[in-house]
Design an enzyme around this catalytic site. Structure first.
Site, short mmCIF file in Angstrom:
data_model
loop_
_atom_site.label_atom_id
_atom_site.label_comp_id
_atom_site.label_asym_id
_atom_site.label_seq_id
_atom_site.Cartn_x
_atom_site.Cartn_y
_atom_site.Cartn_z
NE ARG A 41 -3.84 -0.23 2.09
CZ ARG A 41 -5.09 -0.28 2.55
NH1 ARG A 41 -5.47 0.58 3.47
NH2 ARG A 41 -5.95 -1.17 2.12
CE LYS A 44 -2.69 -4.88 2.35
NZ LYS A 44 -3.84 -5.61 1.79
CB VAL A 92 -12.75 -3.15 -5.75
CG1 VAL A 92 -13.78 -4.19 -5.31
CG2 VAL A 92 -11.35 -3.73 -5.67
N GLY A 93 -14.79 -1.01 -6.72
CA GLY A 93 -16.17 -0.52 -6.69
C GLY A 93 -16.77 -0.38 -8.08
N GLY A 105 -13.72 3.07 -6.97
CA GLY A 105 -12.40 2.98 -7.56
C GLY A 105 -12.33 1.69 -8.36
CB SER A 108 -5.99 -8.17 -7.77
OG SER A 108 -5.90 -6.90 -7.16
NE ARG A 128 -13.25 5.94 -10.07
CZ ARG A 128 -12.56 5.19 -10.91
NH1 ARG A 128 -11.62 5.73 -11.66
NH2 ARG A 128 -12.81 3.91 -11.04
CB ALA A 172 -15.86 -4.34 -1.08
CB ALA A 173 -13.10 -1.28 2.34
P1 NAI Z 1 -9.08 2.51 -5.25
O1 NAI Z 1 -8.09 3.44 -4.64
O2 NAI Z 1 -9.01 2.20 -6.71
O3 NAI Z 1 -10.58 3.00 -4.93
C1 NAI Z 1 -10.99 3.56 -3.74
C2 NAI Z 1 -12.03 4.63 -4.09
O4 NAI Z 1 -12.64 5.08 -2.88
C3 NAI Z 1 -11.44 5.87 -4.78
O5 NAI Z 1 -12.13 6.13 -5.99
C4 NAI Z 1 -11.63 6.97 -3.75
O6 NAI Z 1 -11.85 8.25 -4.34
C5 NAI Z 1 -12.85 6.47 -3.01
N1 NAI Z 1 -13.06 7.04 -1.69
C6 NAI Z 1 -12.14 7.45 -0.78
N2 NAI Z 1 -12.74 7.94 0.31
C7 NAI Z 1 -14.07 7.83 0.11
C8 NAI Z 1 -15.23 8.15 0.87
N3 NAI Z 1 -15.14 8.72 2.08
N4 NAI Z 1 -16.45 7.91 0.35
C9 NAI Z 1 -16.58 7.35 -0.87
N5 NAI Z 1 -15.51 7.03 -1.64
C10 NAI Z 1 -14.28 7.25 -1.15
O7 NAI Z 1 -8.95 1.16 -4.39
P2 NAI Z 1 -9.51 -0.29 -4.74
O8 NAI Z 1 -8.42 -1.11 -5.29
O9 NAI Z 1 -10.80 -0.16 -5.47
O10 NAI Z 1 -9.78 -0.84 -3.27
C11 NAI Z 1 -10.90 -0.40 -2.52
C12 NAI Z 1 -10.90 -1.11 -1.17
O11 NAI Z 1 -10.95 -2.52 -1.39
C13 NAI Z 1 -9.63 -0.86 -0.35
O12 NAI Z 1 -9.97 -0.81 1.01
C14 NAI Z 1 -8.77 -2.09 -0.63
O13 NAI Z 1 -7.90 -2.38 0.45
C15 NAI Z 1 -9.85 -3.16 -0.75
N6 NAI Z 1 -9.43 -4.30 -1.52
C16 NAI Z 1 -8.97 -4.16 -2.80
C17 NAI Z 1 -8.60 -5.28 -3.52
C18 NAI Z 1 -8.16 -5.18 -4.95
O14 NAI Z 1 -8.03 -6.23 -5.60
N7 NAI Z 1 -7.95 -3.98 -5.48
C19 NAI Z 1 -8.60 -6.62 -2.91
C20 NAI Z 1 -9.18 -6.66 -1.59
C21 NAI Z 1 -9.54 -5.52 -0.92
N1 PHE Z 2 -4.82 -5.92 -2.41
C1 PHE Z 2 -4.96 -7.34 -2.24
C2 PHE Z 2 -5.81 -7.66 -1.04
O1 PHE Z 2 -5.98 -6.86 -0.15
C3 PHE Z 2 -3.58 -7.92 -2.07
C4 PHE Z 2 -3.12 -8.89 -3.10
C5 PHE Z 2 -3.47 -8.84 -4.42
C6 PHE Z 2 -2.23 -9.83 -2.69
C7 PHE Z 2 -3.01 -9.79 -5.29
C8 PHE Z 2 -1.76 -10.79 -3.56
C9 PHE Z 2 -2.13 -10.75 -4.87
O2 PHE Z 2 -6.39 -8.71 -0.96
#
Ligand code: NAI
Ligand code: PHE
Length: 313
Positions: free
Chosen positions: A28, A64, A171-172, A169, A133, A195, A245-246
């Site tokens: 991160r 992590k 995932v969302g 972002g 991912s 977005r 999801a977060a």
């Molecule tokens: P990202 O950084 O692409 O998206 C996060 C989004 O949340 C951004 O668009 C941001 O502007 C928005 N945001 C921030 N504060 C906010 C608020 N107060 N209200 C509404 N929106 C807000 O991150 P990503 O990759 O989509 O990850 C999102 C969450 O999912 C994180 O907590 C991450 O740890 C978790 N996660 C992500 C995985 C992945 O494969 N990317 C895997 C497992 C968990």
């Molecule tokens: N951001 C992923 C999670 O929180 C971490 C991850 C992705 C680890 C891909 C390994 C491979 O789950």
């Protein structure tokens, strides 16, 4: 923990468990109020990775990493920092293996692996990795949503269900598209104005980020940063189910008890969002095909939820 001499940034790696396999978890990159806050975050996140892999019966431990103090760097300085970070990871000799997370991307993973650092997951397709991912994470979250809807409604259908998503972002956004295809109607919020252009659909209503958690809905999906559900926000929830999801969406474990007391069904984050980590690691470490990764993610998440609810119900 080590300090990068050139930039002053900190590399903090937390290995929570290697009992089931090498400790795996994303890197991160974001700002923190203090170094102590970053350390607390990485420790909690590393534990969540252990729980994630163990819940889905995947042979991996949890870890992590965070890189702190690098937000202001220009693109070339950032690239060189990531190369030094990759070299830093080599000392773990595979005991800690990383992938993308908030603030890092598949392109960053390709850079981290550039000097031969092994076991860096989710590099870009051009560099031989499976890429982002987020699509597999979103697929798994969708499976968890269908499971919770089935338990609440007696039917897996999402047609007409009102689902609120906090944060669209990587995932969302992928999740929103999957849910719209299933007939759900969405309330979405993101403070980043760019977005909005990514998600234009008659079944999407944009709401103020300050109001999304309190919006009346069937299901709520925190999809931004951790700690969104806490003693301040919980009393205002007006949903029947929460799907994590977060990572670490609950500020404390007492918040889970509060949800339970209010009759709100929770799909824990470490199960619901495990699809990206398990699917991508399955592809790269176990040789799964992309199709198999999708099936494994959906099946394992359904099974983990069934096992969990069989204990608590
Ligand atoms: P990202 O950084 O692409 O998206 C996060 C989004 O949340 C951004 O668009 C941001 O502007 C928005 N945001 C921030 N504060 C906010 C608020 N107060 N209200 C509404 N929106 C807000 O991150 P990503 O990759 O989509 O990850 C999102 C969450 O999912 C994180 O907590 C991450 O740890 C978790 N996660 C992500 C995985 C992945 O494969 N990317 C895997 C497992 C968990
Ligand atoms: N951001 C992923 C999670 O929180 C971490 C991850 C992705 C680890 C891909 C390994 C491979 O789950």
């Amino acid at each position: 923990m080590a300090r990068d001499a050139q930039t002053g940034a900190w590399f903090i790696v937390a290995i929570h468990s290697t009992k089931l396999g090498p400790a795996r978890g994303g890197t991160r990159m974001r700002g923190y109020a203090s170094l102590d806050a970053a350390i607390l975050d990485v420790l909690a996140l590393s534990q969540a990775m252990t729980w994630k892999f163990a819940s889905l019966r995947f042979p991996s431990g949890g870890g992590k990493a965070v890189i702190v103090g690098a937000q202001e760097l220009g693109s070339e300085a950032r690239r060189l920092l990531l190369i030094r970070y990759g070299e830093h990871l080599q000392q773990f000799q595979g005991r800690f293996q990383t992938g993308p997370d908030v603030g890092t991307s598949p392109a960053d993973m390709s850079v981290i692996a550039e000097r031969g650092t092994p076991h860096v997951f989710c590099r870009t397709r051009e560099k031989g990795g499976p890429g982002d991912s987020a699509p597999l994470t979103a697929l798994g979250v969708q499976a968890a949503i269908v499971d919770i809807a089935s338990r609440l409604n007696g039917s897996p259908s999402l047609d007409g269900q009102r689902i609120a998503i906090q944060g669209v972002g990587s995932v969302g956004l992928a999740l929103a598209k999957l849910l719209l295809a299933q007939g759900a109607s969405l309330l979405v919020a993101d403070p980043d104005p760019t977005r909005r252009a990514c998600l234009q659909d008659p079944n999407v209503t944009w709401v103020d980020p300050d109001r999304v958690l309190a919006s009346p809905c069937d299901l709520l999906v925190p999809c931004a940063l951790g700690g969104a559900l806490n003693h301040i926000t919980l009393p205002s929830l007006r949903c029947r189910g929460v799907i994590g999801a977060a990572n670490n969406p609950l500020a404390t474990s007492a918040d889970a008890a509060e949800l339970h007391a209010r009759g709100i069904l929770l799909a824990p984050d470490f199960i619901a969002n495990a699809g990206g980590a398990v699917g991508c690691t399955g592809i790269e470490a176990l040789g799964w095909s992309p199709e198999r990764a999708q099936t494994e993610v959906e099946t394992r998440i359904r099974e983990a939820l069934a096992e969990t609810f069989s204990i608590v119900e």
